[in-house]
Every structure is written in C-alpha cells, then in structure tokens.
Motif scaffolding. Sequence first.
Motif: not given
Length: 427
Positions: A126-130, A312-315
């Motif tokens: 969830h964190e990685a998905c924002g 996604t946020i990283d990208r």
Amino acid sequence: MTTSDLVGLRIKTVRRQRGLSQAQLAHPELSDSYVSLIESGKRTPTPAVLELLAQKLDCSLSYLINGVTAEQMEDIELALGYARLALENGEVNEARTRFVELLANNNLTGLTTLRQDTDFGLALAHEACGDLDEAISILLKLREEELSPERRIEVAMVLCRAYRESERLTEAVEVGEEVLVGSTRLPWTDALVELGATLLSAYMFRGDLLRARQFAAELLNAADALGTPRSVVAANWNASAVAHATGHNEEALSFAERAMAVQVETGQPRGIARMRLALLQKRLRARPHEAVAVRDALYATVSEFEQTSTSTIDRARVHVELAYAEYMTGDYDKAVEHALIGRGLLPEHGHVLGVEANLLLGRVYSTVGRSEEAVRYAASVRDWMTPLPDSRRSASTWYATAETMEQLGDSDGTVEAYQRALACVGL
C-alpha cells in the motif's frame, strides 16, 4: 485461544474423528490424564509427544501445530514468496493483489507469524502504491499484537515513515521516540539505527533542526561503533539531509557520497537506485554548474528505476528532478515533458511532489514568455496543497509558491501564498 488451546482442540477433534478414547490414544506411552490435560490446553506437549500423537492419530505434525497440512503450509509459504518477489521487483499493484488474496485464505488464520508477515507485506505494498492511509491502518493494528522484537522495530519504522510522508509529523515523531527515546531503549542495532534515521527525517521535516542536528551526530556515532553497512548507510544518508537543510551543502554531499559508496557495494538494486537519485538531487542544488552532467546521469537513472522495484512515487520523483535539470540546462521543452510525466504518475492532489512539478512548469512557461499558462500552473498549487496538513514542510512549499507567483506578477496570489506559509507555522 492460546496456542496450547488450539493444539489441544485439534488433537481432541482428530481423536474423535478416529473413534478413539483418551485412554486408547494414550496407551501405552502416555497416561490418559496427560492426554486430557493436553486436550484442555492445560499442558503444552513437547515436540516428541506431538510427533508421537501425530503418528497415533495418522495425521500430519504440521496440522497439529498449525492447523494446516504440510501441503497447505507449503502453498501458503510459496504464495507469500511470490507476493514479496513482486514487491521487490516493483510490481506493486500485483504485490498488493497477492497479499490481499493470501489474507483471504482461511488456512492462514491460525498461522500467526505468517499472517503477520502477510499483513506487513500488504502495508508495504500500500505504501509503495501511494495509499498511505491504508498502510497506516494496517500497521496500527499490527502494533497492537504480540510481535517479535525485530518485527516491532520494522513496524515502527514503516509507520514513522508513512506518517512522515503523510505530513503527520507529530505522530511520526511519537512513533519513533516511543522506541528510541528513554531509559528503556535497547542497545543500538542496524534496525534501530534505521528507525532512528527515519525519526531524524521527521524532526527535519517538522523544522526541529537543532534536535535533528544533535540526533544526527548520535546516529553517526552509533553507526561508527557498529561498523555495519546498514547502519553506516542509514546514518550518513540522513545526516546528509540534515546538513543540507541547515545550509552545509558540501558537508551534505560528503555524507551522501560516503553512504552511496557503501550502498553500491552492499545494497539492493532498489535502494541503490533511490539513493543515486537523491545524491543527484543534492549535487544539482549544491553545484548548479554540474547541471549537464547531473542531467545525463538522471537519464540513466530513469532506466535504472524502470528495471528495479521502485514505487510509482519514486518514478515520479526522478522525472520531476530530470525536468528541473533540463530547466537549468535551458532545454525547456524537455523540462515540460518530464514535469508532466512525473505529475501524471502522482495521485490527483495532495502530494508535495505535484506542487514541485506545477511550480516548475510555471517557471518554465514564464521563462519562454507564455505568461497565461505560467500563472495557471502556479495557481493550481492551491488544489495540490489543500489536502495537506499545516506543517513547516508545507510552509516551505507555500513560500516557494509565493516566490514563483511574485516572479509571474500575480500580486493577489503572492499575498495569499505568503499568508498560507505563515499560517502553516502558526503566525
């Protein structure tokens, strides 16, 4: 029910299914009273006794211990492994789906450690998905359970990070200090230094730079004493951020380069890619004359991000930074292109990176004389900032917005942005 209760209930259930009495199950190795105590949860059988009972009941030892067969356990562990692999490879939506599906498996219910592993993995996905709110919700529930010391520190670190990224800085600090501050703190370990580094960044974002500077020195000393790659990377990298925030740019680069050197030798691709981007960000701000070299390195970083497990946020972050580098080198079309790509990867509103993208677009269009578009992008910052709570980090963003609007000649927008900046710090 306790583990002993569950084991006893399974033995009792299988015994009855086999049509055996307690005395028949016990004879000749055990007493029927001992079997009765086991079934009632008043005695915890030794591994040898459990293995004996599994043989007598003609069932698997795995079932008596965990409530699942060995085959079911293998399927669960395999599914968990695939979910983790998807997360590590940057396939964050697939990872989230796999973790959710695994939690729906009834066989996981009695497997406390594996279920906690799955919940923690889902929070990371969830964190990685924002989706920080959902990640926080899962982590708060996990924190109420009985966890291993290592898992408790991991949960605290991710929760502190999620609160920080949600601009809930007071809560981020409380989570970190609950573990790290006070007389009951454990001796320093890699995990505690990493938690400390996350707390350090929360201090910094909250504007408590004096405390951040002091705590950064404490973490550096702890990392030097441990001498492990994980602690050295975490302490030096976050000390770099504090040095940058306090205006010590060359010191910041020195700390960051030390962390990067260790990370390249020992880290995972995702961590290396994210650190490389952040190091390039520091170089671009500390040494603007190196903008061309940084821009070229950022293009290589785009490919690196696509091939590793970055979120996604990283990208989005790498594209916004590339837009900034293109703006500094004078390629305004490319700057617009990458700013729009980065912004398109973000949630619609409520992320500070979206604000940075819009402010940059405003500056680019102002530079090329397209004033109407410049004002429109700068004004859209209001929509992106409104969902964010008041904080010193928000104040800094509003201040940057005011400076941009002032450059664009938007007097009303400038006054409003300055007022919002002051309100964020309670003035």
